[in-house]
Design a protein around this motif. Structure first.
Motif, mmCIF file in Angstrom:
data_model
loop_
_atom_site.group_PDB
_atom_site.id
_atom_site.type_symbol
_atom_site.label_atom_id
_atom_site.label_comp_id
_atom_site.label_asym_id
_atom_site.label_seq_id
_atom_site.Cartn_x
_atom_site.Cartn_y
_atom_site.Cartn_z
ATOM 1 N N ALA A 41 41.460 44.753 49.495
ATOM 2 C CA ALA A 41 41.594 45.980 48.703
ATOM 3 C C ALA A 41 42.840 45.823 47.836
ATOM 4 C CB ALA A 41 41.740 47.176 49.632
ATOM 5 N N CYS A 42 42.837 46.481 46.670
ATOM 6 C CA CYS A 42 43.993 46.370 45.777
ATOM 7 C C CYS A 42 45.080 47.359 46.197
ATOM 8 C CB CYS A 42 43.570 46.648 44.335
ATOM 9 S SG CYS A 42 44.957 46.679 43.191
ATOM 10 N N PRO A 43 46.335 46.905 46.333
ATOM 11 C CA PRO A 43 47.416 47.825 46.697
ATOM 12 C C PRO A 43 47.645 48.879 45.606
ATOM 13 C CG PRO A 43 48.306 45.672 46.087
ATOM 14 C CD PRO A 43 46.807 45.518 46.127
ATOM 15 N N GLY A 44 47.081 48.632 44.427
ATOM 16 C CA GLY A 44 47.264 49.602 43.349
ATOM 17 C C GLY A 44 46.096 50.549 43.184
ATOM 18 N N CYS A 45 44.871 49.988 43.075
ATOM 19 C CA CYS A 45 43.725 50.836 42.750
ATOM 20 C C CYS A 45 42.640 50.827 43.823
ATOM 21 C CB CYS A 45 43.182 50.470 41.374
ATOM 22 S SG CYS A 45 42.567 48.785 41.243
ATOM 23 N N GLY A 46 42.973 50.344 45.011
ATOM 24 C CA GLY A 46 42.063 50.490 46.147
ATOM 25 C C GLY A 46 40.861 49.569 46.148
ATOM 26 N N ASP B 242 37.394 44.761 48.019
ATOM 27 C CA ASP B 242 37.698 43.327 47.935
ATOM 28 C C ASP B 242 37.947 42.895 46.492
ATOM 29 O OD1 ASP B 242 35.231 43.672 46.920
ATOM 30 O OD2 ASP B 242 34.189 42.383 48.357
ATOM 31 N N ARG B 243 38.517 43.775 45.695
ATOM 32 C CA ARG B 243 38.688 43.508 44.268
ATOM 33 C C ARG B 243 39.983 42.755 43.944
ATOM 34 N NH1 ARG B 243 39.613 49.598 42.134
ATOM 35 N NH2 ARG B 243 37.500 49.759 42.952
ATOM 36 N N PHE B 244 40.835 42.584 44.943
ATOM 37 C CA PHE B 244 42.176 42.065 44.678
ATOM 38 C C PHE B 244 42.402 40.712 45.344
ATOM 39 C CE2 PHE B 244 46.712 41.703 45.668
ATOM 40 C CZ PHE B 244 47.300 42.027 44.458
ATOM 41 N N ILE C 244 45.384 38.981 40.672
ATOM 42 C CA ILE C 244 44.187 39.268 39.876
ATOM 43 C C ILE C 244 43.480 40.458 40.520
ATOM 44 C CG2 ILE C 244 41.941 38.378 39.091
ATOM 45 C CD1 ILE C 244 43.411 35.523 39.884
ATOM 46 N N CYS C 245 43.133 41.448 39.718
ATOM 47 C CA CYS C 245 42.418 42.610 40.242
ATOM 48 C C CYS C 245 41.218 42.905 39.361
ATOM 49 C CB CYS C 245 43.342 43.826 40.279
ATOM 50 S SG CYS C 245 42.470 45.343 40.729
ATOM 51 N N GLY C 246 40.056 43.008 39.975
ATOM 52 C CA GLY C 246 38.833 43.321 39.221
ATOM 53 C C GLY C 246 38.519 44.811 39.264
ATOM 54 N N GLY D 54 53.866 47.380 38.028
ATOM 55 C CA GLY D 54 53.293 48.326 37.071
ATOM 56 C C GLY D 54 51.916 48.783 37.525
ATOM 57 N N HIS D 55 51.111 47.817 38.024
ATOM 58 C CA HIS D 55 49.749 48.129 38.457
ATOM 59 C C HIS D 55 49.751 49.055 39.675
ATOM 60 C CE1 HIS D 55 45.446 47.522 38.610
ATOM 61 N NE2 HIS D 55 45.503 47.082 39.857
ATOM 62 N N VAL D 56 50.707 48.836 40.576
ATOM 63 C CA VAL D 56 50.730 49.624 41.819
ATOM 64 C C VAL D 56 51.481 50.958 41.650
ATOM 65 C CG1 VAL D 56 51.528 49.663 44.223
ATOM 66 C CG2 VAL D 56 50.509 47.576 43.276
HETATM 67 ZN ZN LIG Z 1 43.907 47.023 41.213
#
Ligand SMILES: [Zn+2]
Length: 204
Positions: free
Chosen positions: A44-49, A52-54, A67-69, A84-86
């Motif tokens: 999971a992305c620490p920024g946008c959840g 398995d995108r991160f 890399i985040c999808g 910045g992303h998080v």
């Molecule tokens: Zn993200």
């Protein structure tokens, strides 16, 4: 002078140089929860959840790259931009936070100068590396073109040979390699030698 000279904080090149090899600790200290530091695992992305995108880049510890999808829109960046992303921090906020964590905000002039020189040397090395890759790509493209030329000429000779056989069944006809063909083979040979020579000099 640039705005950077008036800034009490060092610029991105210097802080990036000091941060190399320390990104996991920096991110953790600044509050980013990473599920793993393995670059082969999607989380999971620490920024946008998500689920398995991160994923971290193989160079993560050195560069902080990720890399985040998220939402089908692939985003990627270095250790600063993950902040910045998080957290939604601006580049200047990212720079300040990392510099503070590394204790660079209180660095004296001598320490700043040392870091500046190191960053300049790294930038110069990166540019030289990019230049070498560019040169190699150019040589590769020339070789591919030369191989294509040679192939075309050989096909042309085969074509002439077949026609000659059809039109004169009484005589065995041989068409010698065309001059163009030999010239193309020679060019290809030179390009390969040039490429090998330059690779040898890059290995030093
Ligand atoms: Zn993200």
């Amino acid at each position: 002078m640039t705005a950077r000279a008036n800034n009490q904080y060092l610029g991105f090149p210097e802080v990036r140089t000091a941060a190399a090899g320390r990104w996991e600790g920096i991110h953790r200290a600044l509050g980013i929860q990473l599920a793993t530091t393995s670059h082969t695992k999607h989380t999971a992305c620490p920024g946008c959840g998500g689920k398995d995108r991160f994923r971290l880049d193989a160079t993560y510890q050195n560069t902080g790259r990720w890399i985040c999808g998220g939402g089908g829109d692939t985003q990627a960046g270095d250790g600063f931009s993950l902040l910045g992303h998080v957290f939604g921090w601006t580049p200047l906020e990212q720079l300040k936070a990392v510099a503070d964590y590394l204790g660079l905000s209180s660095a004296n002039d001598k320490e700043r100068e040392t870091l500046r020189r190191k960053a300049e040397a790294q930038t110069a090395a990166m540019l030289a590396d990019a230049q070498r890759k560019h040169e190699q790509a150019r040589r590769d493209a020339n070789m591919v073109a030369a191989i294509q030329d040679l192939e075309d000429l050989i096909k042309h000779r085969q074509h002439l040979q077949r026609q000659a056989h059809l039109t004169s069944s009484l005589h065995r006809v041989t068409i010698n390699p065309l001059e163009d063909e030999l010239s193309a083979a020679y060019t290809l040979n030179m390009l390969i030698l040039e490429s090998y020579a330059s690779q040898g000099s890059n290995d030093q």
